[in-house]
Enzyme design. Structure first.
Site, short mmCIF file in Angstrom:
data_model
loop_
_atom_site.label_atom_id
_atom_site.label_comp_id
_atom_site.label_asym_id
_atom_site.label_seq_id
_atom_site.Cartn_x
_atom_site.Cartn_y
_atom_site.Cartn_z
N ARG A 118 0.73 -1.24 -0.18
CA ARG A 118 0.02 0.12 -0.07
C ARG A 118 0.80 1.31 -0.30
O ARG A 118 1.09 1.92 -1.12
CB ARG A 118 -1.01 -0.01 1.17
CG ARG A 118 -1.93 1.10 1.08
CD ARG A 118 -1.58 2.30 1.52
NE ARG A 118 -1.17 2.57 2.95
CZ ARG A 118 -0.38 3.62 3.60
NH1 ARG A 118 -0.48 4.73 2.64
NH2 ARG A 118 0.05 3.44 4.75
N ASP A 119 1.43 1.51 1.21
CA ASP A 119 2.28 2.79 1.15
C ASP A 119 3.60 2.97 0.19
O ASP A 119 3.71 3.77 -0.54
CB ASP A 119 2.70 2.75 2.60
CG ASP A 119 3.38 4.53 3.07
OD1 ASP A 119 3.46 5.25 2.03
OD2 ASP A 119 3.02 4.63 4.18
N HIS A 142 4.97 4.69 12.77
CA HIS A 142 5.09 4.40 11.10
C HIS A 142 5.84 5.38 10.66
O HIS A 142 5.61 6.60 10.62
CB HIS A 142 3.63 4.71 10.77
CG HIS A 142 3.54 4.55 9.35
ND1 HIS A 142 2.74 3.81 8.59
CD2 HIS A 142 3.93 5.69 8.32
CE1 HIS A 142 2.89 4.04 7.30
NE2 HIS A 142 3.29 5.27 7.04
N HIS A 181 8.82 7.23 8.19
CA HIS A 181 9.29 7.34 6.84
C HIS A 181 10.84 7.68 6.96
O HIS A 181 11.12 8.11 8.14
CB HIS A 181 8.53 8.38 6.12
CG HIS A 181 7.19 7.98 5.49
ND1 HIS A 181 6.95 7.14 4.31
CD2 HIS A 181 6.10 7.52 6.16
CE1 HIS A 181 5.83 6.85 3.89
NE2 HIS A 181 5.30 6.85 5.15
N CYS A 214 4.03 9.39 0.41
CA CYS A 214 2.76 9.71 0.25
C CYS A 214 2.64 10.85 -0.92
O CYS A 214 3.47 11.87 -0.96
CB CYS A 214 2.13 10.63 1.40
SG CYS A 214 0.57 11.01 1.41
N ASN A 235 8.98 4.30 3.52
CA ASN A 235 8.85 3.75 5.01
C ASN A 235 10.14 3.15 5.15
O ASN A 235 11.01 2.77 4.42
CB ASN A 235 7.80 2.63 5.01
CG ASN A 235 6.66 3.13 4.83
OD1 ASN A 235 6.07 3.34 3.91
ND2 ASN A 235 5.76 3.56 5.84
#
Ligand code: HMG
Ligand code: MG
Length: 295
Positions: A22-23, A214, A216, A247, A256
């Site tokens: 996803r990310d 979370h 990055h 993002c 990430n």
């Protein structure tokens, strides 16, 4: 509560949640074929995660790369006991996700007004109003909901973010029924000092068991930020295979923290993850074969 949470794990166990599909993929400019996304998730199935964040049911006008979410969910092999999670910003996303037979969903808010507007086109208050029916519907269906909070330290539009703004959002999401809060350092500006300043406030009020880090890795602080979070009792972290990610609405943000890098750093520091490093290397090799790398 989420289903299938591993039980009886040793005290030094750290949960790594794989958010690469996803990310990791959402910010890739070139279209990635659904079959390649499916192959990546099937490969990650063998690593030993308890949760893989597989895709997002968001507007394809906003995130074209993940416009094939239903196709991806229909194509993956479901590993026994694995929770496949997806992002759902609104009821439309939740209904589509439910139809795709997901195990868990996430609503995603922000600690700053600027990022909330750029990312989901509404104010923080409006976002909570949109999330409330999603969390209520999920609860009726027995589907667990994670609450993300972005820009917990730094916002690309407003600069430094106060921990109190993060706490306010976290309390609203928990009160609504989210079972955990993932604290997103969206831009990767966090340092051990700013993470400590954040967690001095957050972990004093909220049980670290329901918090997730979370990070990055824009400036290579993510591993240190995880180590700092561990000292506050947090034991769950999002990471992305090969450090992919970013993002589209956070200019300059990098991937990430790499799952492999974080795994290795944790093992070196005496923690356990339960992951199969050889299987993770196979997923990393697949990422390379797909022509992807952290940006
Ligand atoms: P909007 O334009 O205000 O929404 O976007 P709308 O309700 O006015 O709908 C506009 C159009 O989108 C309509 O279609 C809707 O049907 C459609 P049209 O009539 O124009 O043809 N639509 C949808 N289509 C599919 N699925 C849906 C959906 N909803 C509406 N769920 C919206 C509001 C929230 C939809 C939009 O802003 C959006 O999709 N944003 C997604 C942003 C995003 O995915 N960002 C990246 C993930 S967050 C992140 O990466 C941070 C994180 O990693 C943590 C961290 O690092 O900090 C989680
Ligand atoms: Mg992120």
């Amino acid at each position: 509560m989420p289903k299938n949470l591993p039980k009886n794990l040793p005290e030094n166990h750290v949960h790594l949640y794989e958010v690469g599909p996803r990310d990791g993929l959402q910010n890739e400019p070139e279209k990635i074929a659904a079959k390649d996304k499916i192959a990546l998730i099937n490969s990650l199935n063998k690593v030993g995660f308890s949760l893989i964040e597989a895709t997002s049911f968001v507007s394809p006008k906003w995130v074209p790369q993940l416009g094939d979410a239903a196709e991806v969910m229909a194509g993956i092999t479901r590993a026994p006991g694995m929770r496949y999670a997806v992002l759902t910003p609104n009821m439309r996303g939740f209904e589509d996700a439910k139809a795709a037979n997901i195990d868990e969903v996430a609503v995603f808010g922000a600690a700053s007004e600027g990022f909330s507007q750029k990312n989901i086109n509404c104010s923080k208050q409006e976002s909570l109003e949109r999330f409330r029916p999603v969390v209520a519907a999920a609860s009726r269906e027995g589907i667990a909901v994670r609450g993300y909070i972005s820009v917990v330290v730094h916002c690309p539009y407003e600069g430094a973010v106060q921990p109190e703004s993060v706490l306010e959002m976290a309390e609203a999401l928990l009160e609504m029924g989210c079972y955990e809060i993932s604290l997103g350092d969206t831009t990767g500006h966090a340092t051990p000092e700013s993470v400590s300043a954040l967690l001095d406030i957050i972990a004093a009020k909220l049980n670290p068991d329901i918090l997730v880090g979370h990070f990055h890795d824009t400036y290579n602080y993510a591993v240190e930020n995880v180590m700092t979070s561990l000292s506050y009792g947090i034991r769950k972290f999002d990471a992305s295979v090969s450090g992919l990610g970013g993002c589209p609405f956070a200019p300059g943000a990098k991937g990430n923290v790499s799952t492999g890098l974080l795994h290795d750093a944790l093992i070196a520091a005496g923690w356990q993850t339960g992951l199969d490093r050889e299987a993770l290397k196979a997923s990393e090799a697949l990422v390379t074969e797909m022509g992807l790398r952290p940006r």
